[in-house]
Design a protein around this motif. Structure first.
Motif, PDB file in Angstrom:
ATOM      1  N   LEU A 135       0.831  -1.212   0.000  1.00 33.95           N
ATOM      2  CA  LEU A 135       0.000   0.000   0.000  1.00 33.95           C
ATOM      3  C   LEU A 135       0.865   1.263   0.000  1.00 33.95           C
ATOM      4  N   GLY A 136       2.053   1.112   0.550  1.00 30.70           N
ATOM      5  CA  GLY A 136       3.048   2.176   0.551  1.00 30.70           C
ATOM      6  C   GLY A 136       4.399   1.514   0.640  1.00 30.70           C
ATOM      7  N   ILE A 137       5.393   2.282   0.972  1.00 27.24           N
ATOM      8  CA  ILE A 137       6.708   1.661   1.128  1.00 27.24           C
ATOM      9  C   ILE A 137       6.730   0.957   2.476  1.00 27.24           C
ATOM     10  N   VAL A 138       6.948  -0.347   2.441  1.00 29.66           N
ATOM     11  CA  VAL A 138       6.909  -1.145   3.673  1.00 29.66           C
ATOM     12  C   VAL A 138       8.263  -1.093   4.371  1.00 29.66           C
ATOM     13  N   ASN A 139       9.274  -1.253   3.597  1.00 30.30           N
ATOM     14  CA  ASN A 139      10.634  -1.306   4.173  1.00 30.30           C
ATOM     15  C   ASN A 139      11.601  -0.710   3.145  1.00 30.30           C
ATOM     16  N   GLN A 140      12.693  -0.168   3.647  1.00 23.55           N
ATOM     17  CA  GLN A 140      13.605   0.474   2.694  1.00 23.55           C
ATOM     18  C   GLN A 140      15.046   0.474   3.256  1.00 23.55           C
ATOM     19  N   LEU A 141      15.976   0.117   2.390  1.00 24.32           N
ATOM     20  CA  LEU A 141      17.409   0.275   2.743  1.00 24.32           C
ATOM     21  C   LEU A 141      17.964   1.349   1.808  1.00 24.32           C
ATOM     22  N   LYS A 142      18.468   2.427   2.420  1.00 23.11           N
ATOM     23  CA  LYS A 142      18.860   3.564   1.585  1.00 23.11           C
ATOM     24  C   LYS A 142      20.381   3.672   1.408  1.00 23.11           C
ATOM     25  N   TYR A 143      20.780   4.127   0.272  1.00 23.46           N
ATOM     26  CA  TYR A 143      22.157   4.577  -0.003  1.00 23.46           C
ATOM     27  C   TYR A 143      23.221   3.574   0.468  1.00 23.46           C
ATOM     28  N   MET A 144      23.054   2.342   0.063  1.00 26.45           N
ATOM     29  CA  MET A 144      24.093   1.357   0.418  1.00 26.45           C
ATOM     30  C   MET A 144      25.153   1.401  -0.671  1.00 26.45           C
ATOM     31  N   ARG A 145      26.375   1.178  -0.228  1.00 26.88           N
ATOM     32  CA  ARG A 145      27.466   1.226  -1.212  1.00 26.88           C
ATOM     33  C   ARG A 145      28.540   0.249  -0.743  1.00 26.88           C
ATOM     34  N   GLY A 146      28.954  -0.614  -1.617  1.00 28.50           N
ATOM     35  CA  GLY A 146      30.006  -1.531  -1.305  1.00 28.50           C
ATOM     36  C   GLY A 146      29.486  -2.863  -0.796  1.00 28.50           C
ATOM     37  N   ARG A 147      30.369  -3.845  -0.821  1.00 29.88           N
ATOM     38  CA  ARG A 147      30.006  -5.221  -0.492  1.00 29.88           C
ATOM     39  C   ARG A 147      29.533  -5.379   0.944  1.00 29.88           C
ATOM     40  N   ASN A 148      29.943  -4.414   1.767  1.00 33.38           N
ATOM     41  CA  ASN A 148      29.582  -4.528   3.178  1.00 33.38           C
ATOM     42  C   ASN A 148      28.065  -4.622   3.377  1.00 33.38           C
ATOM     43  N   TYR A 149      27.332  -4.134   2.391  1.00 34.90           N
ATOM     44  CA  TYR A 149      25.874  -4.100   2.566  1.00 34.90           C
ATOM     45  C   TYR A 149      25.170  -5.366   2.047  1.00 34.90           C
ATOM     46  N   LEU A 150      25.975  -6.300   1.550  1.00 36.88           N
ATOM     47  CA  LEU A 150      25.335  -7.514   1.026  1.00 36.88           C
ATOM     48  C   LEU A 150      24.471  -8.238   2.067  1.00 36.88           C
ATOM     49  N   PRO A 151      25.001  -8.363   3.310  1.00 34.04           N
ATOM     50  CA  PRO A 151      24.136  -9.026   4.326  1.00 34.04           C
ATOM     51  C   PRO A 151      22.829  -8.265   4.543  1.00 34.04           C
TER      52      PRO A 151
END
Lengths: 299, 655
Positions: A135-151
């Protein structure tokens, strides 16, 4: 790194990820980035790629004066170079109830595809934003950069629950309001929006995003295996349609489905966006490694 | 508003309403199926409905079954009838016997009930219209009931419902059965053209169909043409013991003593043992055990002789009483197991003998205990005020000896000699030496009177009015006549007793007694209260426009009005039993109506009718349908289709 991969392996296998390592995300547009990166931008900046000359004005950096031209013409010209900036990739995943339908489920396909695209984005140091919506944005991960954010993206995707109705217009409104800057917008959904998708997508395209609409449908939607007098219940809003399945009706349904998909594709193409239709029974690897490369989303 | 076939509508409702509900529930029972979105499905349905000007007939077995069901229901409502035979006759007359013997309950519910059922089947099978028929127009049927008299209860018609209703309303009677009138009526109606039937009645002879047990009394006087009459025999048993005669009367010697005579007849092959009970006004007076022999065949005449027993009871009562004789043995016909007799309180008949000195006549009158005799001469009689006597009713009966023809007042008269002027009898002259050549031995006045030896030396030649009755006749003219004029009754003998040998005959005393008793009854003193079924009864001399109430079997407080002439005609008493007539300012009158008919009580069903010179055998089987309605079978098919649809539907939704 191993830990990250282990978690992500619930969605992508190791061989596939290895092949993804060599790929990068491409944008058809030359876009502004936030930081200096590996992409050409419209801005003139510091890079090795020559762009243009312009007359020197007081205050310019003397290091960029083209002394060869001064030697020949005795006029000061400044050398301008293409500035390389980073690429913003926004992956929006539809987690409404209808995406959970199908055998195999559309949700499985969409999660794998989102993981693959997210993986490619992160390993190439692009700025990745991943959103889930109904209905809207439920969840959001913003501005990730690099492999560190893979998990993080692995956790984000594996925790997604496919339920509820969709308000795509509202979702697009939220994205347009909150996201600054442009980039690639990849929407993964079945695009069964009763209120329509045109005005919603106009908001995204209007913001300058390079839009990729990837529509995923289940085999049962392509070829319904139903007979008899049925009361069809909409999985999202419990709307009822009483039908008597006949060859004629199936024929009309398929015709309508083709027309719907064609209309969506036409809409995207006309606005410089890309459209991809996928079947949930297809291989994600094949789609990513072959088809997305053909349409220059990946290289 | 008339319903032509209300049952059809009921049956249709009983079938279609549950069917509709069933279909309704079937519609609700769509199997639920979850889809990601109904968006495209709704569009597809809309496209299917909108795009095609006519929806294509889908290959749907349920639709096919429903269509078949609907067609079957419509076919059933149309009432198809299959003609099993081609009918050659266009007019039928149903003669339904509703006499006493048809009350026997040896077949269910009674013989008449069974006959009505058979007649109804016959009517339905003949008149039901068929679209699969060979006939151009439906036959017409007339219904006649036969008992003492024949009655047309329904004229020629093809209306099944009217005929069936008419047959249903036929009620049993307790009369005798007589076919003659029925045949005459049927023939008369058949021969007179009916405008409603396109004047076709005279074209063809009608087929007569008789529903009876064959116990018909006048068969020996009848004749029918070949194949004119079909006989449908009803009944299976002959078990019956009946009271065939009963008479109760006060003794001549002792008015308190009542003698009751009862005759019982056994129609069974075997001897029976039964009790006969006698009661007066409901009080049991006597019971006698009787053994009655079974019927035998006379060796010489080959005639059947039924077992008979006559018994007499002697009871005492000085009051009015209803005497009931009842057989306690149960048999198949109840109406002849009980008989009633009415005995009135004793009262003398005031009789005035007008004679100059006729000792013989005086002695004969004095011999009758119930006669209170007064005597005067002719001269004294001529001096009396006849009007005053009429009003005060000083005398019940006048006996005029050797009368000279002078005028008399109103009253009841036994006249010997020249008849009074009021009789309207003309005296043509005188004759001598006359013998009685004929007399009505069964008339109440001449009951038990033997006139064979009567010789008259001198007599008047009488010319009786046309409405008078001749009781005895000389070879030259009437000897004794009965004339009713202006509320007066005359029994006139046109001779002087003393000019005949009658005083020496025993019949003379009986004649005088009978005549006085008859005139007393005419005078209203002794009323006839014991009558047979359907015998007409009229009362005379009542106040005009009085309202009387009549009660009895089949009547409850029936109002009857006395006519302007003071006559009251009682309704027809078709059932045996006790009837009561209530007149204002008078004691109620009770009438005992009995069957008392040995022939009607012989209820052994006949398998053939013996008419004059011909035998008509009963049809071998019961009435068979000429037409067969098919709709019940179609309804059965509809039910099967419903089951099939239900099975198909269930098998489909399990996929």
């Amino acid at each position: 790194m191993n830990n990250n991969r282990r978690k992500l392996t619930q969605l992508l296998d190791a061989d596939f990820m290895a092949r993804l390592d060599s790929m990068d995300v491409l944008s058809k547009k030359i876009l502004h980035g936030k930081m200096q990166g590996q992409r050409r931008s419209k801005r003139r900046g510091q890079s090795v790629e020559f762009a243009d000359h312009r007359p020197y004005v007081a205050g310019d950096d003397l290091r960029f004066v083209d002394w060869n031209i001064y030697a020949r013409l005795e006029q000061l010209f400044l050398k301008l170079f293409m500035e390389e900036q980073d690429l913003t990739v926004h992956i929006a995943v539809d987690v409404s109830g209808s995406v959970g339908y199908g055998e195999p489920a559309k949700s499985t396909f969409i999660l794998k595809l989102a993981a693959a695209l997210g993986y490619v984005s992160l390993v190439n140091n692009n700025r990745l934003t991943m959103s889930s919506f109904n209905l809207g944005i439920v969840n959001q991960l913003k501005y990730m950069r690099g492999r560190n954010y893979l998990p993080n993206i692995a956790e984000f995707l594996l925790d997604a629950e496919f339920e509820g109705m969709t308000d795509f217009d509202n979702v697009c409104k939220q994205i347009a309001a909150t996201q600054s800057g442009t980039g690639i917008m990849i929407i993964l959904s079945d695009f069964f929006f009763k209120e329509g998708y045109e005005s919603a997508m106009r908001r995204i395209i209007g913001r300058g995003y390079d839009l990729y609409a990837i529509q995923v449908l289940s085999p049962q939607e392509f070829d319904p295996e139903m007979t008899g007098d049925l009361k069809l219940l909409d999985i999202e809003d419990s709307d009822v349609a009483e039908v008597t399945i006949s060859n004629a009706l199936i024929k009309h349904y398929k015709k309508n489905l083709s027309a719907y998909c064609a209309q969506l594709q036409d809409y995207c193409v006309r606005r410089g966006s890309s459209y991809v239709l996928a079947k949930s029974s297809d291989s994600v690897e094949m789609l990513v490694l072959n088809y997305l490369r053909k349409i220059n989303l990946l290289r | 508003m008339n319903w032509i076939s209300p049952l059809t509508a009921l049956y249709a409702g009983a079938v279609t309403v549950p069917l509709l509900l069933l279909l309704y529930f079937l519609k609700l029972k769509r199997q639920e199926s979850v889809v990601p979105s109904t968006l495209l499905w709704k569009r597809a349905v809309q496209d299917l409905q909108v795009n095609a000007p006519f929806q294509r007939l889908r290959r749907n077995i349920l639709l096919l079954l429903q269509m078949l069901m609907l067609l079957a229901i419509l076919a059933a409502l149309a009432g198809p009838v299959m003609s099993l035979h081609s009918l050659k006759v266009e007019r039928y007359v149903l003669l339904i016997d509703n006499s006493a013997s048809m009350n026997a309950d040896d077949v269910e519910p009674t013989r008449l009930g069974y006959a009505k059922e058979q007649a109804t089947i016959f009517v339905r099978s003949i008149t039901e219209k068929s679209f699969m028929s060979f006939r151009n127009r439906p036959p017409q049927i007339m219904v006649i009931t036969i008992n003492d008299s024949a009655k047309v209860v329904c004229n020629f018609t093809s209306d099944t419902n009217q005929l069936v209703r008419t047959i249903e309303h036929i009620r049993a009677g307790d009369g005798r059965s007589s076919l003659g009138q029925g045949l005459a009526l049927a023939r008369a109606y058949c021969q007179s053209p009916d405008p409603e039937a396109n004047n076709r009645s005279a074209e063809q002879a009608a087929q007569l169909v008789l529903f009876s047990d064959g116990c018909i009394q006048d068969l020996q006087n009848l004749k029918v043409s070949a194949n004119e009459l079909i006989f449908q025999a009803i009944g299976s048993s002959s078990d019956n013991v009946a009271i065939t005669a009963m008479k109760a009367r006060r003794s001549f010697e002792n008015a308190q003593r009542i003698d009751v005579f009862v005759t019982l007849t056994n129609y069974n092959d075997t001897q029976v043992n039964t009790d006969l009970q006698l009661s007066i006004n409901g009080d049991l007076k006597a019971v006698k055990n009787l053994v009655i022999d079974g019927k035998k065949i006379d060796a010489l005449s080959k005639k059947v002789i039924n077992g008979k027993v006559s018994v007499d009871f002697e009871v005492s009562s000085l009051e009015f009483g209803i005497i009931e004789a009842k057989l306690l043995r149960k048999d198949i016909l109840a109406v002849d197991d009980t008989a009633w007799s009415i005995i009135s309180a004793p009262r003398d008949v005031k009789t005035l003998l007008v004679t100059d000195n006729n000792v013989v006549l005086e002695s004969a009158l004095k011999a009758c205990r119930q006669i209170k005799l007064f005597k005067c001469t002719h001269a004294e009689f001529s001096q009396m005020d006849s009007k005053a006597m009429e009003i005060t009713r000083s005398y019940d009966v006048f006996v005029l000896d050797n009368h000279d023809g002078a005028s008399v007042g109103r009253g009841t008269y036994l006249v010997f000699g020249k008849p009074p002027q009021e009789t309207g009898i003309e005296v043509a002259g005188q004759s001598q030496n006359q013998l009685i050549v004929d007399y009505r031995a069964k008339h109440p006045v001449l009951n038990y009177v033997n006139m064979d030896n009567l010789f008259v030396g001198k007599c008047y030649d009488l010319k009786l009015p046309r409405d008078s009755e001749v009781l005895a006749e000389f070879d030259k003219g009437p000897a004794i006549g009965l004339i009713r004029r202006n509320n007066s009754t005359f029994i006139t003998a046109g001779f002087d007793v003393m000019d005949s040998n009658w005083p020496f005959e025993p019949g003379f005393v009986l004649f005088v007694y009978n005549a006085v008793a008859f005139l007393a009854e005419e005078a209203g003193l002794v009323e006839k209260t014991e009558i047979q079924v359907a015998e007409p009864v009229s009362l005379l001399g009542l106040n005009a426009d009085q309202e009387a109430l009549f009660n009895g079997p089949g009547y409850k407080d029936e109002k009857i009005i006395v006519t302007k002439s003071g006559k009251l005609r009682l309704p027809v008493m078709e059932r045996a039993g006790l009837y009561e007539l209530k007149l204002p300012d008078a004691d109620p009158k009770v009438y005992a109506v009995n069957l008392l008919d040995s022939e009607e009580s012989d209820i052994a069903p006949k398998d053939q009718l013996s008419l004059v010179g011909q035998e008509i055998k009963a049809s071998e089987s019961t009435v068979k349908r000429f037409n067969m309605p098919i709709w019940p079978y179609i309804v059965a098919i509809v039910l099967l289709l419903v089951c099939a649809e239900w099975l198909v539907y269930n098998s489909k939704i399990r996929i």
